[in-house]
Design a protein around this motif. Structure first.
Motif, mmCIF file in Angstrom:
data_model
loop_
_atom_site.group_PDB
_atom_site.id
_atom_site.type_symbol
_atom_site.label_atom_id
_atom_site.label_comp_id
_atom_site.label_asym_id
_atom_site.label_seq_id
_atom_site.Cartn_x
_atom_site.Cartn_y
_atom_site.Cartn_z
ATOM 1 N N GLY A 1 7.367 -9.086 3.423
ATOM 2 C CA GLY A 1 6.060 -9.712 3.637
ATOM 3 C C GLY A 1 5.386 -10.138 2.347
ATOM 4 O O GLY A 1 4.159 -10.111 2.254
ATOM 5 N N GLY A 2 6.173 -10.494 1.345
ATOM 6 C CA GLY A 2 5.619 -10.954 0.078
ATOM 7 C C GLY A 2 5.158 -9.849 -0.858
ATOM 8 O O GLY A 2 4.577 -10.124 -1.906
ATOM 9 N N GLU A 3 5.413 -8.587 -0.489
ATOM 10 C CA GLU A 3 5.017 -7.453 -1.325
ATOM 11 C C GLU A 3 6.224 -6.576 -1.621
ATOM 12 O O GLU A 3 7.131 -6.436 -0.794
ATOM 13 N N ILE A 4 6.196 -5.954 -2.786
ATOM 14 C CA ILE A 4 7.252 -5.009 -3.150
ATOM 15 C C ILE A 4 6.962 -3.695 -2.436
ATOM 16 O O ILE A 4 5.869 -3.134 -2.579
ATOM 17 N N THR A 5 7.943 -3.236 -1.652
ATOM 18 C CA THR A 5 7.776 -1.988 -0.904
ATOM 19 C C THR A 5 8.590 -0.838 -1.489
ATOM 20 O O THR A 5 8.341 0.315 -1.154
ATOM 21 N N LEU A 6 9.554 -1.174 -2.337
ATOM 22 C CA LEU A 6 10.366 -0.157 -3.018
ATOM 23 C C LEU A 6 10.773 -0.698 -4.380
ATOM 24 O O LEU A 6 11.173 -1.857 -4.499
ATOM 25 N N TRP A 7 10.663 0.166 -5.406
ATOM 26 C CA TRP A 7 10.987 -0.216 -6.782
ATOM 27 C C TRP A 7 11.729 0.965 -7.391
ATOM 28 O O TRP A 7 11.177 2.055 -7.525
ATOM 29 N N LYS A 8 13.002 0.737 -7.733
ATOM 30 C CA LYS A 8 13.815 1.789 -8.340
ATOM 31 C C LYS A 8 14.321 1.313 -9.694
ATOM 32 O O LYS A 8 14.960 0.271 -9.787
ATOM 33 N N ASP A 9 14.031 2.074 -10.740
ATOM 34 C CA ASP A 9 14.493 1.781 -12.098
ATOM 35 C C ASP A 9 15.679 2.674 -12.451
ATOM 36 O O ASP A 9 15.575 3.909 -12.393
ATOM 37 N N TYR A 10 16.794 2.048 -12.825
ATOM 38 C CA TYR A 10 17.986 2.738 -13.309
ATOM 39 C C TYR A 10 18.100 2.463 -14.806
ATOM 40 O O TYR A 10 18.151 1.301 -15.210
ATOM 41 N N TRP A 11 18.119 3.525 -15.613
ATOM 42 C CA TRP A 11 18.193 3.368 -17.062
ATOM 43 C C TRP A 11 18.666 4.670 -17.690
ATOM 44 O O TRP A 11 18.755 5.692 -17.021
ATOM 45 N N ALA B 1 0.819 -1.221 0.000
ATOM 46 C CA ALA B 1 0.000 0.000 0.000
ATOM 47 C C ALA B 1 0.848 1.266 0.000
ATOM 48 O O ALA B 1 0.430 2.291 -0.531
ATOM 49 N N ASP B 2 2.062 1.200 0.561
ATOM 50 C CA ASP B 2 2.929 2.372 0.610
ATOM 51 C C ASP B 2 4.183 2.212 -0.251
ATOM 52 O O ASP B 2 5.169 2.937 -0.073
ATOM 53 N N CYS B 3 4.155 1.296 -1.211
ATOM 54 C CA CYS B 3 5.290 1.071 -2.108
ATOM 55 C C CYS B 3 5.680 2.372 -2.802
ATOM 56 O O CYS B 3 4.813 3.150 -3.225
ATOM 57 N N ILE B 4 6.960 2.599 -2.912
ATOM 58 C CA ILE B 4 7.475 3.766 -3.640
ATOM 59 C C ILE B 4 8.099 3.282 -4.940
ATOM 60 O O ILE B 4 8.904 2.359 -4.947
ATOM 61 N N TYR B 5 7.693 3.921 -6.053
ATOM 62 C CA TYR B 5 8.308 3.685 -7.356
ATOM 63 C C TYR B 5 9.133 4.922 -7.689
ATOM 64 O O TYR B 5 8.622 6.048 -7.680
ATOM 65 N N LEU B 6 10.418 4.692 -7.967
ATOM 66 C CA LEU B 6 11.318 5.780 -8.318
ATOM 67 C C LEU B 6 11.958 5.504 -9.660
ATOM 68 O O LEU B 6 12.658 4.513 -9.830
ATOM 69 N N ASP B 7 11.694 6.362 -10.604
ATOM 70 C CA ASP B 7 12.350 6.348 -11.898
ATOM 71 C C ASP B 7 13.611 7.189 -11.696
ATOM 72 O O ASP B 7 13.553 8.422 -11.700
ATOM 73 N N VAL B 8 14.745 6.552 -11.436
ATOM 74 C CA VAL B 8 15.953 7.229 -10.969
ATOM 75 C C VAL B 8 16.378 8.398 -11.862
ATOM 76 O O VAL B 8 16.726 9.460 -11.341
ATOM 77 N N PRO B 9 16.343 8.279 -13.204
ATOM 78 C CA PRO B 9 16.761 9.436 -14.012
ATOM 79 C C PRO B 9 15.895 10.686 -13.797
ATOM 80 O O PRO B 9 16.358 11.803 -13.996
ATOM 81 N N VAL B 10 14.662 10.491 -13.371
ATOM 82 C CA VAL B 10 13.760 11.622 -13.147
ATOM 83 C C VAL B 10 13.969 12.213 -11.755
ATOM 84 O O VAL B 10 13.830 13.412 -11.559
#
Length: 156
Positions: free
Chosen positions: A114-124, A37-46
């Motif tokens: 806990g079986g859920e993605i809590t942080l997602w960082k994309d490097y590209w 519910a509180d997962c953070i998605y970070l598009d690193v170049p942005v």
């Protein structure tokens, strides 16, 4: 490595793999089920000032780039983990209806708890996209729904 950490490593990798399968299919409903519910998605170049938080807003953010594509494919690569942290080297092929295409190489870092993605960082390399996208892609992005923007500065 303790047995429980080995089990958690496998679970984390399975969670990440399943999430990427949902994203590859652009199955937005299934994708949300892998995100906390509180997962953070970070598009690193942005940068962290334009992150997204929570399944609904993360999907809004992803749709800006992926939904308009005529075709999208993820090419799996190396996945390594140490328990909760999963690193995934992969590439994505983007095809626009106007004929342009781009092959984008990524390293993605996930934190699985806990079986859920809590942080997602994309490097590209954003330049790889800029060099191959239609001339209107940046203007299309700028005109999109930006209600998803979350400032994750200091959190990631």
């Amino acid at each position: 490595m303790p047995v429980d950490q080995v089990a958690n490593t496998g679970q984390a990798e399975e969670t990440v793999q399943a999430m990427w399968e949902a994203l590859s299919a652009r199955d937005w409903t299934a994708l949300k089920t892998f995100l906390s519910a509180d997962c953070i998605y970070l598009d690193v170049p942005v940068g962290p000032a334009a992150a997204a938080r929570g399944p609904e807003d993360i999907v809004k953010r992803l749709k800006i780039g992926l939904e308009p594509l005529a075709a999208y494919r993820n090419f799996p690569g190396l996945m390594v983990s140490n328990g909760a942290d999963v690193m995934y080297e992969h590439s994505e092929q983007w095809h626009w209806a106007t004929g342009e295409s781009a092959l984008l190489k990524f390293v993605t870092v996930h934190l699985v708890e806990g079986g859920e993605i809590t942080l997602w960082k994309d490097y590209w390399d954003m330049g790889a996209l800029a060099d191959h996208a239609p001339p209107t892609w940046l203007a299309d992005f700028a005109g999109a729904d930006m209600s998803w923007v979350f400032d994750a500065t200091g959190l990631v």
